[in-house]
Design a protein around this motif. Structure first.
Motif, mmCIF file in Angstrom:
data_model
loop_
_atom_site.group_PDB
_atom_site.id
_atom_site.type_symbol
_atom_site.label_atom_id
_atom_site.label_comp_id
_atom_site.label_asym_id
_atom_site.label_seq_id
_atom_site.Cartn_x
_atom_site.Cartn_y
_atom_site.Cartn_z
ATOM 1 N N THR A 20 -36.781 96.550 18.023
ATOM 2 C CA THR A 20 -36.770 95.274 17.556
ATOM 3 C C THR A 20 -38.116 94.809 16.870
ATOM 4 O OG1 THR A 20 -35.203 94.803 19.587
ATOM 5 C CG2 THR A 20 -36.234 92.818 18.776
ATOM 6 N N ALA B 230 -24.801 97.715 23.288
ATOM 7 C CA ALA B 230 -24.742 95.960 23.513
ATOM 8 C C ALA B 230 -25.337 95.504 22.203
ATOM 9 C CB ALA B 230 -25.269 95.401 24.775
ATOM 10 N N ASN B 231 -24.686 94.949 21.276
ATOM 11 C CA ASN B 231 -25.395 94.531 19.816
ATOM 12 C C ASN B 231 -25.836 93.157 19.971
ATOM 13 O OD1 ASN B 231 -26.691 94.239 17.330
ATOM 14 N ND2 ASN B 231 -24.826 95.628 16.472
ATOM 15 N N LEU B 232 -27.083 92.780 20.099
ATOM 16 C CA LEU B 232 -27.523 91.257 20.007
ATOM 17 C C LEU B 232 -28.355 91.063 18.700
ATOM 18 C CD1 LEU B 232 -29.533 91.474 23.443
ATOM 19 C CD2 LEU B 232 -27.299 90.597 22.973
ATOM 20 N N SER B 233 -27.514 91.528 17.417
ATOM 21 C CA SER B 233 -28.363 91.177 16.028
ATOM 22 C C SER B 233 -29.742 92.029 16.145
ATOM 23 C CB SER B 233 -28.183 89.668 15.733
ATOM 24 O OG SER B 233 -29.328 89.195 16.127
ATOM 25 N N HIS B 234 -30.627 91.451 16.928
ATOM 26 C CA HIS B 234 -32.033 91.982 16.725
ATOM 27 C C HIS B 234 -32.104 93.235 17.653
ATOM 28 C CE1 HIS B 234 -32.656 90.093 20.953
ATOM 29 N NE2 HIS B 234 -32.151 88.897 20.360
ATOM 30 N N THR B 235 -31.569 93.333 18.564
ATOM 31 C CA THR B 235 -31.538 94.535 19.314
ATOM 32 C C THR B 235 -30.135 95.386 19.883
ATOM 33 O OG1 THR B 235 -33.366 93.275 20.444
ATOM 34 C CG2 THR B 235 -32.455 95.316 21.833
ATOM 35 N N ARG B 236 -30.203 96.518 19.730
ATOM 36 C CA ARG B 236 -28.823 97.224 20.251
ATOM 37 C C ARG B 236 -29.417 97.945 21.407
ATOM 38 N NH1 ARG B 236 -25.766 99.511 14.886
ATOM 39 N NH2 ARG B 236 -26.738 98.054 13.531
ATOM 40 N N GLN C 89 -36.049 86.585 22.615
ATOM 41 C CA GLN C 89 -35.438 87.907 22.611
ATOM 42 C C GLN C 89 -35.569 88.693 23.890
ATOM 43 O OE1 GLN C 89 -37.830 89.474 19.388
ATOM 44 N NE2 GLN C 89 -36.373 89.081 17.748
ATOM 45 N N GLU D 197 -33.081 87.135 26.310
ATOM 46 C CA GLU D 197 -31.791 87.520 25.910
ATOM 47 C C GLU D 197 -31.426 89.057 26.330
ATOM 48 O OE1 GLU D 197 -29.623 86.810 21.791
ATOM 49 O OE2 GLU D 197 -31.409 86.160 21.698
ATOM 50 N N ILE D 198 -32.264 89.766 26.262
ATOM 51 C CA ILE D 198 -32.086 91.459 26.128
ATOM 52 C C ILE D 198 -32.007 91.472 27.833
ATOM 53 C CG2 ILE D 198 -32.952 93.799 26.080
ATOM 54 C CD1 ILE D 198 -34.780 92.559 23.767
ATOM 55 N N LYS E 66 -28.576 90.374 29.242
ATOM 56 C CA LYS E 66 -27.683 91.238 28.710
ATOM 57 C C LYS E 66 -27.530 92.461 29.598
ATOM 58 C CE LYS E 66 -24.711 91.495 25.854
ATOM 59 N NZ LYS E 66 -23.358 91.130 26.026
#
Lengths: 247, 247, 247, 247, 247, 247, 247, 247
Positions: free
Chosen positions: A127, G30-36, G60, G63-64, G67
């Motif tokens: 990231t 788990a795909n969070l656009s900026h982070t997988r 970010q 958010e991570i 999740k």
């Protein structure tokens, strides 16, 4: 003196060939005291001048942008400070700015060019490498290449990469962006048939030495097909990928 | 004790020769507790002391300036912080300051010296190298050399350089200022008959390592006639160019 | 095609100016498959091509020498291995070789040029720096400069330098050759009015890192008027000194 | 177990899918105790395994070669010592060896493949860079690309480059090989539209630090379109150029 | 448990010798959770613990100071931030602080010790090296050595040094403080009979690399009798000079 | 002209004082074309010139030795090649040579001087550091210091050090010789009251980088009282220790 | 699609095995656009993903974290800026934050796991190394290891270490944290039977070069049983120690 | 004096406890003038002394071996030159030598110990890394660990690794040996639950800088659970793996 006048003078014998050549050279430069814009660059290399924002004042950046737009060139300005972004937006409200990639695009005409059919894959390890990956993506798109992004695919969890490798394989070039140990470049290159442009980033603990660790690692890739650009140089990677993509 | 007194004492046999010599040495130093100004430097090297501003307080810089002016020396102070510039302007309203080159000139007399007829060419690769190029130019002019500037002539667009090469060739020395890969020095040196003083700058992406890349490149120039000064050391380049120019 | 033919063709309108220019460029190159000798170099830079022997086979060195001699150029070949020296002497019995400086000079005509009146001082710090100092001296003389040598004048015994400083001051340029901490360059530059070309050598204990210590020291000289060439690069120093000496 | 048997077993339900996959992986490896030859590489990356000779015994090199030939792969072995070359020639009299590039090619079939129509330009700065340039050229040809060579075109004599630039422009990729300050890469990239693969070489005086100077310079190229491979890595450059050339 | 109790227990046979030794070890440590003060250091090395302020909070510095004073030790705290200096002065109004050297001295008793008769010469190259030179001077005086200072004696004007060399020769040790090329250490060492402790400073242009240039130069001194401490480590130099001075 | 003649001339007014001084300077140099022996060094620094053998031919070494002996100086020649040792023994059968330390001692008189009462402790970390430790020991003894050696006392087995620490504490200076991580210097310095001269050696695996690891470690010693000399520089350590020992 | 659905589809023959595998790979991300987020990591390596906070925005990081908690993973976030700590505390009031170690722990369930019986010893050299030592300790405890701390035990006062060595010997792994010359690692390793994980810190004067000195020293440890992690990488040391402790 | 005598003396009150301790320390050292063998090492660290052959003469190696055997210790001697191997075999015909790993094992008793049940996986990237991998394997076996080898599993062909990953997962520790970019360590660590000891090797093209590239990469691994030993230090890796394996 513009190119046409020079050639007419030459035809009329008013100047000699070597004089003409010197004049033509000068005619292809827009001289702004602090900057000599290379107006011949597109003819020579296929792409116009780009503004490297680091070390330039917001005023200089806007002046150069204005001149490029006058000459019918689209503007790409990279490495913009907060001040430079503000100034650019004030002067060119139509500018499109990326906060994360620190760049601005100002089109000289109504609309951007159509993008290439073949695609560039921009793959990043973590990231924290995103700002560099975005610089690469936006640069490639500025010049007219389509892109696909695969972010946070670092080798600590290989399936993050292998689960998308088939999509990457459909692209014509790969940009691999990674800090720390930069292993992504080697692993990707071992799995695809196309060229891999590797971009080391300055992300990492102390002994990354500002990206040196990743740079050396990528240089020493045991997989074939990797070439390397400067640390954090998303622009260079995007540009290289574009010219390969549109060969 | 001043020089005259020392010599008289020696004549009268009041001191011996070795004692006289020690006194003469001391007499050529203006001792300001923090700084020993070398008043003999002009006699020995052709140019008086210059104030390297980095690491000195504004107060120290002004004190040294004052003493130099008292001794009839013109003052050149480089690497000035914003604070130092303000303080210098407050103390010496006649000072001429360059914001971009971070230096100040304070003349001890009414007017500057006449400049040399032969010229120094100051050539720079990019707009971002301008602060170093200007330090070189203003230094050379401070000491009495004429200069011509050719900025933003980097090798990515060779015609920017070749269109002015004839003018560069009319100069007696070249100062070549470049960051990034520093190729300008080699290319210029391959085109002229005169010495090229190369100045690496700290401009560039990560792997320029603060100018190390350009420094090593210039050191390794494949063209003959290049010698190199420190990173961002416009002063050193201007000084070297001046003494060659006025040989 | 030689230059004359090209110009005649141009006159007769058989070729156009740009074609002519391309041909002229080619004509000024002697192409030996492995090497393209730059026959225009003397016109452009004041001195012909020199052979850098490292990494070339004895055969290549002799072939290039032969071609240069045919074109009326004197030959200077540096960094010669034992094999290369033997081969050169076999092929060109008139060659003058320096065992210590590892170079050979082969004159194309009967006699060497007259040497300049003004002199270059070649000053070295220690006996072990002699091979580099001699490369500098012989290079400068090859191109036509007179020299004076002052060897083993390192700063550990300052009087070895001060006892000859007046003679050094009579010279027009100084070449300062030193390994270890390279302090000689700073000390000499603080005592003379002329430019000092500093040559770091790889002489020293472990932490000289092959000359890096001396290189950095010379780069950072606190005395003005010093510029630096590559480690052990006596040739570069001799060349630079010569073009300054004969400005 | 070969691939066919594995698939049959899977069909007959004798093994499960994951077991099959593991077996397929193993089947695509030729295990020679010291070396696991990657027989899947051509399918995955478009080109078979190459033998990096450094650090391998002549015996190991021959064993690997034999196995590759048995599998129908052509052999390219690089970085061969004198002993390895002798052994290879003894074992494989049909091998083609380049003394200067230190590599051997052993075709598994009667004749080499037809070469591509589009060409790779291999441009080098000096005669001493030839061994690396030849490694690049022969590698590219091994894989099926046509090449053109332009050797000894260093920037100290720009016309050596400009006189051939039109021919270079006809190529689809450029490999730029240079030691010392490596400026060739920047200058070429400023004159062409195609990608430039830069190869730093270890040629140079002391402060080239084994090619580090050229590597950093190329990394920091002010011209767009340059990416860099490892020092002296002609193989990598040839490979990269080939995959771009045949995209 | 204090030392006395431990010894009594041992005498009474309540503990064994090895147990006693472990207890004695612990007894000579003042444990402040974050810090274990070494109360045995004076007995072992001749000088008590000193507080290296970098990376410690003002609170920690004061706590350690308090404990040292309780144990009858004088306090020397170096590398103090502005905040730490304020806090120290608030807590210990008797503290003596040097703004330029960033250190504080807090005496546990009424008065400082008498200073040694023999002297330490602290010689510095430039005004900008003064903060390091003062750290050295104040450290040496803290421990009980007399000092003399000779600031701004850099080799660019040798007579600034030679005019005071006789006074330097009267001292028992020399501390030589210099940034840039650090030549001062070599030149002084060539002129005196006593040990020279060299301190490289981080003063200089880009290629000083934070003091690396001076460090390497001093390490490689061609003059005998030089040993080197860390970059900007005035404390270390002062301490070393003191123990030599009072041998 | 010898010193006496110069002084007489001065007395008779045949020369002036400055001329006399220049002559005296020259008189204190024995000029052997390749080498200027500093005959004044003993007067100035307390010890005569020493021959650093690296980079000198056997012939030069013998010539310098002969001249030193003629002037009544004892000879210490270090860093001798096998050839140099043979030549020295042939020319000076009385020479004492150490194969392991690579040095030779040639006394000008009948017998060596009496050694100092106070002692230097030479402590080394491993058997492989012995050649450097012996260079230190023999150098110190050459100049007149007594020594005691404590070899192979590395910190991996602390009791090897602590079992001899009382004997080390009886010495007036410690030379600590260590490669690898060089921790010996810190540990010893934490246990003694006297100065520790640390010598990093080039012994170690790859990341010792020729002694750089030990050098940096010693520079950064957390214990007070350590100063450092060059990598493998046993001579420098021995010299420093001697002048401290005999202060 | 979740794992169950994939397996059912496979059973029903709706997808083939390779397709299933690709789907399973994707399902464990788990795909969070900026982070997988790598949800498979615990199964594969024994421990879930950890958030490296440097270069990530507070948003970010939260958010991570969210999740991960949703997936039942505990959260460890390191290298947090002040802003990130505030944001984390606002979003997750149950978070436990260490100001000194710059990390946060957010448990997904009610209570932390029981800690291991065997212990990890965290030993540090100086007070200034505490932030790194605490990162190591808290990381190890997060994953479930018991720890004991021994801070400020640097080798300048060996008894600070030897007085606790018996307690250290009761632990199953040692983490040794040290800046400056990093000798602690060698000394500890010479006294214990268990593995020593060494962590260099960036604490020190100039020539520590940001921890490089300690890193190289630890790499070159003369004592057996030391392996090294990145500069200031307390997390890495704590993690390594934990997996060894719970083998 | 042996241990028993010392203890008896202590009992009889002939010596005091501290004296006894000093004697015990000495008694646990076998002093061979050049080497002090640490006979207490096994008691303290679990393993006896090992002979690091680099920089020792064959004679010294044999002497140390003899003494170790006399004391009942098995001998492991690493980094042996050809001469040392010959001498060892002559002196100890029972020695087992590995030509590729450059080491010798000499058992003091009839037979080697039984090997551990749990296993160490030694994984290497390329054939050229084999000499280091073998040093690791043989070291681990010398101390009593079982091993399994997986050679030539570099990431350029991931299936070479994944096809054996299940077997690697059955081991208790992994040693990962790789030169070039060293990515193997990260990729393995992302796939296993056990500690990974990474060994960089000096295999690679120019910019591997003798293994520095791999060392930095491994230090910066994005996967958790990696710690690093010195370049080419197979011994250290084997030792570390062994003590973890037998915890």
């Amino acid at each position: 003196m513009d190119l046409k006048s020079i050639l007419e003078k030459l035809e009329r014998g008013e100047i000699r060939a070597d004089e003409a050549q010197r004049l033509i050279s000068s005619a292809s430069i827009a001289n702004l005291s602090h900057t000599r814009i290379d107006l011949d660059r597109r003819a020579r290399t296929g792409a116009g001048e780009v503004i490297f924002g680091a070390g330039k004042t917001p005023g200089q950046i806007c002046e150069i942008s204005k001149k490029l737009l006058e000459c019918g060139e689209d503007v790409l300005a990279t490495r913009l400070s907060d001040d430079a972004i503000s100034e650019v937006l004030r002067e060119f409200p139509q500018a499109k700015v990326s906060e994360i990639a620190r760049l601005a695009v100002i089109r000289s005409g109504e609309k951007a060019k159509a993008l290439s059919e073949s695609k560039i894959a921009v793959v990043s390890a973590g990231t924290s490498d995103m700002r560099v990956a975005e610089e690469a993506r936006l640069t490639a798109e500025f010049f007219g290449s389509s892109t696909r992004t695969f972010y946070d695919c670092g080798v600590a969890g290989l399936h993050r990469l292998t689960s998308v490798i088939d999509e990457i394989r459909e692209c014509r070039v790969v940009v691999a962006v990674a800090g720390m140990e930069g292993a992504l470049a080697s692993v990707v290159a071992g799995l695809v048939k196309v060229p891999v442009i590797a971009v080391p980033t300055s992300v990492g603990y102390g002994a990354s030495f500002g990206g040196l660790a990743a740079l050396l690692a990528m240089m020493n890739s045991c997989a074939n097909g990797v070439s390397v650009v400067n640390i954090d140089n998303g622009f260079g990677a995007g540009y290289n990928a574009h010219i390969i993509n549109t060969l």
